[in-house]
Design a protein around this motif. Structure first.
Motif, PDB file in Angstrom:
ATOM      1  N   ILE A 115     -42.248   8.951  48.597  1.00 31.16           N
ATOM      2  CA  ILE A 115     -43.644   8.686  48.967  1.00 31.16           C
ATOM      3  C   ILE A 115     -44.584   9.360  47.982  1.00 31.16           C
ATOM      4  O   ILE A 115     -45.568   8.765  47.521  1.00 31.16           O
ATOM      5  CB  ILE A 115     -43.917   9.165  50.407  1.00 31.16           C
ATOM      6  CG1 ILE A 115     -43.105   8.348  51.414  1.00 31.16           C
ATOM      7  CG2 ILE A 115     -45.411   9.061  50.738  1.00 31.16           C
ATOM      8  CD1 ILE A 115     -43.062   8.955  52.798  1.00 31.16           C
ATOM      9  N   GLU A 116     -44.285  10.613  47.643  1.00 31.10           N
ATOM     10  CA  GLU A 116     -45.116  11.342  46.676  1.00 31.10           C
ATOM     11  C   GLU A 116     -45.138  10.636  45.325  1.00 31.10           C
ATOM     12  O   GLU A 116     -46.201  10.457  44.711  1.00 31.10           O
ATOM     13  CB  GLU A 116     -44.577  12.764  46.526  1.00 31.10           C
ATOM     14  CG  GLU A 116     -45.373  13.627  45.567  1.00 31.10           C
ATOM     15  CD  GLU A 116     -44.787  15.029  45.425  1.00 31.10           C
ATOM     16  OE1 GLU A 116     -45.265  15.777  44.546  1.00 31.10           O
ATOM     17  OE2 GLU A 116     -43.861  15.375  46.191  1.00 31.10           O
ATOM     18  N   GLU A 117     -43.963  10.228  44.843  1.00 26.16           N
ATOM     19  CA  GLU A 117     -43.880   9.555  43.544  1.00 26.16           C
ATOM     20  C   GLU A 117     -44.649   8.236  43.551  1.00 26.16           C
ATOM     21  O   GLU A 117     -45.371   7.917  42.599  1.00 26.16           O
ATOM     22  CB  GLU A 117     -42.412   9.313  43.183  1.00 26.16           C
ATOM     23  CG  GLU A 117     -41.634  10.573  42.860  1.00 26.16           C
ATOM     24  CD  GLU A 117     -40.157  10.306  42.675  1.00 26.16           C
ATOM     25  OE1 GLU A 117     -39.755   9.116  42.740  1.00 26.16           O
ATOM     26  OE2 GLU A 117     -39.398  11.270  42.468  1.00 26.16           O
ATOM     27  N   ARG A 147     -49.846  16.133  48.594  1.00 22.51           N
ATOM     28  CA  ARG A 147     -49.363  16.618  47.295  1.00 22.51           C
ATOM     29  C   ARG A 147     -49.950  15.775  46.173  1.00 22.51           C
ATOM     30  O   ARG A 147     -50.417  16.321  45.159  1.00 22.51           O
ATOM     31  CB  ARG A 147     -47.833  16.558  47.250  1.00 22.51           C
ATOM     32  CG  ARG A 147     -47.117  17.604  48.084  1.00 22.51           C
ATOM     33  CD  ARG A 147     -45.613  17.371  48.033  1.00 22.51           C
ATOM     34  NE  ARG A 147     -44.862  18.354  48.796  1.00 22.51           N
ATOM     35  CZ  ARG A 147     -43.564  18.279  49.036  1.00 22.51           C
ATOM     36  NH1 ARG A 147     -42.857  17.248  48.552  1.00 22.51           N
ATOM     37  NH2 ARG A 147     -42.948  19.218  49.736  1.00 22.51           N
ATOM     38  N   ALA A 148     -49.926  14.453  46.349  1.00 23.73           N
ATOM     39  CA  ALA A 148     -50.473  13.572  45.323  1.00 23.73           C
ATOM     40  C   ALA A 148     -51.982  13.773  45.174  1.00 23.73           C
ATOM     41  O   ALA A 148     -52.515  13.803  44.054  1.00 23.73           O
ATOM     42  CB  ALA A 148     -50.156  12.120  45.668  1.00 23.73           C
ATOM     43  N   ALA A 149     -52.685  13.917  46.292  1.00 19.16           N
ATOM     44  CA  ALA A 149     -54.135  14.118  46.237  1.00 19.16           C
ATOM     45  C   ALA A 149     -54.490  15.435  45.566  1.00 19.16           C
ATOM     46  O   ALA A 149     -55.416  15.507  44.742  1.00 19.16           O
ATOM     47  CB  ALA A 149     -54.722  14.064  47.644  1.00 19.16           C
ATOM     48  N   ALA A 150     -53.767  16.502  45.898  1.00 22.38           N
ATOM     49  CA  ALA A 150     -54.054  17.818  45.312  1.00 22.38           C
ATOM     50  C   ALA A 150     -53.724  17.843  43.828  1.00 22.38           C
ATOM     51  O   ALA A 150     -54.374  18.563  43.063  1.00 22.38           O
ATOM     52  CB  ALA A 150     -53.259  18.898  46.055  1.00 22.38           C
ATOM     53  N   ARG A 151     -52.743  17.067  43.423  1.00 21.99           N
ATOM     54  CA  ARG A 151     -52.417  17.013  41.994  1.00 21.99           C
ATOM     55  C   ARG A 151     -53.581  16.424  41.202  1.00 21.99           C
ATOM     56  O   ARG A 151     -53.841  16.816  40.063  1.00 21.99           O
ATOM     57  CB  ARG A 151     -51.145  16.187  41.795  1.00 21.99           C
ATOM     58  CG  ARG A 151     -50.592  16.258  40.377  1.00 21.99           C
ATOM     59  CD  ARG A 151     -49.212  15.595  40.284  1.00 21.99           C
ATOM     60  NE  ARG A 151     -48.235  16.364  41.044  1.00 21.99           N
ATOM     61  CZ  ARG A 151     -47.623  15.936  42.137  1.00 21.99           C
ATOM     62  NH1 ARG A 151     -47.888  14.747  42.620  1.00 21.99           N
ATOM     63  NH2 ARG A 151     -46.737  16.686  42.751  1.00 21.99           N
ATOM     64  N   ARG A 152     -54.301  15.502  41.802  1.00 16.18           N
ATOM     65  CA  ARG A 152     -55.422  14.858  41.114  1.00 16.18           C
ATOM     66  C   ARG A 152     -56.727  15.638  41.241  1.00 16.18           C
ATOM     67  O   ARG A 152     -57.558  15.635  40.329  1.00 16.18           O
ATOM     68  CB  ARG A 152     -55.640  13.448  41.676  1.00 16.18           C
ATOM     69  CG  ARG A 152     -54.502  12.496  41.426  1.00 16.18           C
ATOM     70  CD  ARG A 152     -54.822  11.094  41.925  1.00 16.18           C
ATOM     71  NE  ARG A 152     -53.699  10.192  41.764  1.00 16.18           N
ATOM     72  CZ  ARG A 152     -53.728   8.883  41.997  1.00 16.18           C
ATOM     73  NH1 ARG A 152     -54.861   8.328  42.419  1.00 16.18           N
ATOM     74  NH2 ARG A 152     -52.660   8.136  41.831  1.00 16.18           N
TER      75      ARG A 152
END
Length: 310
Positions: free
Chosen positions: A102-104, A128-133
């Motif tokens: 899901i993250e990928e 995780r994806a949102a925080a990476r951006r």
């Protein structure tokens, strides 16, 4: 020109493919500003299963949506390109593998996401994806439950633990995190103590009733400020009268009108992503829950569209 929904004056709303709001698929547009994506996964539930069928049910109910939102005075599908990105495939037998996939997949979609679940486990990889951006994000979590428990049966990754894990991983700005609509019995006072220690503020369902919508909206806006904001909506924030089709219903919840008005009160906030989860259509009646969830997703799409530059 953006590609919008199928014209219902030419193709009846009950006909044709059931993409969200009858929008084009992601592979049918050259670029996309806001993507609606499904995650049919429910291996993290602790009570009634079935949320794996949520994305399909919400898409089907979304045939009723129309392209102009009078409450927010916006035509979201004209303002920005919105598309249906299909479903993220998640391993139904391995929660760890599912979270990774899901993250990928969320990382790979070059658009702001409104995700339809699936159970609340999926919020962790999406954060995780949102925080990476965007760096650590503010969070408004609409739910009957805290979802900050440590483990269930020794398992760290379930639909009741995503926001504890998110705090531990540094994904959230703990100066700007809060629950809305919580209610019902807990395992003990320690649940609240732990939640407070993690940084969460709480607006209970009873607070919404007693304080009123305008005061609640003002308090939420003050809490998140102009930080990047992620909104996570468990449909069980609604009373079972308004959302019977969910896995862990609790009496005394919000009405669908209250939830939608609170969301609309966030107009102008720096929304970067959102999810709507825990729709379990096997327990629904007359599509009540799926219709509510489709309108919640539509409001979230509209909020994202309003802040995008045209």
């Amino acid at each position: 020109m953006h590609i919008g929904p199928v014209d219902s004056s030419k193709v009846p709303r009950f006909a044709g493919p059931a993409t969200f709001a009858r929008l084009p698929r992601l592979d049918q547009v050259e670029r996309c500003d806001v993507a609606v994506v499904g995650v049919p996964f429910d291996a993290g539930v602790s009570y009634r299963p079935g949320a794996r069928f949520g994305p399909a049910a919400v898409r089907e109910a979304s045939r009723l949506l129309r392209p102009y939102h009078p409450g927010l005075d916006v035509s979201p599908f004209e303002r920005v390109q919105v598309a249906d990105a299909g479903d993220i495939v998640a391993n139904p037998f391995d929660i760890g593998a599912a979270i990774e996939s899901i993250e990928e997949a969320a990382d790979a979609i070059d658009a702001r996401l409104v995700t339809i679940g699936g159970d609340h486990t999926i919020a962790l990889p999406l954060l995780r994806a949102a925080a990476r951006r965007h760096g650590p994000v503010a969070l408004l979590h609409f739910d009957a439950h805290l979802d900050t428990w440590d483990t269930y049966f020794g398992a760290e990754y379930t639909h009741g633990t995503p926001f504890r894990r998110a705090v531990e991983e540094g994904l959230l700005d703990t100066e700007a995190v809060g629950h809305v609509g919580t209610r019902g019995p807990l395992y003990g006072r320690k649940d609240l103590d732990d939640d407070r220690r993690l940084g969460f503020g709480i607006v209970t369902a009873a607070d919404v009733l007693r304080r009123g919508l305008d005061e609640v909206i003002d308090a939420l806006r003050q809490r998140v400020g102009d930080r990047p904001l992620y909104v996570s909506v468990d449909i069980d924030v609604l009373d079972p009268a308004h959302a019977p089709g969910t896995g862990t219903p609790e009496a005394g919840g919000l009405t669908s009108r209250e939830l939608l008005e609170i969301l609309r009160g966030l107009a102008g906030c720096n929304l970067v992503g959102a999810d709507v989860v825990e729709v379990s259509p096997a327990y629904d009646h007359a599509d009540i829950t799926s219709i509510a969830a489709s309108h919640v997703a539509y409001d979230l799409v509209s909020l994202l569209a309003m802040q995008e530059k045209t």
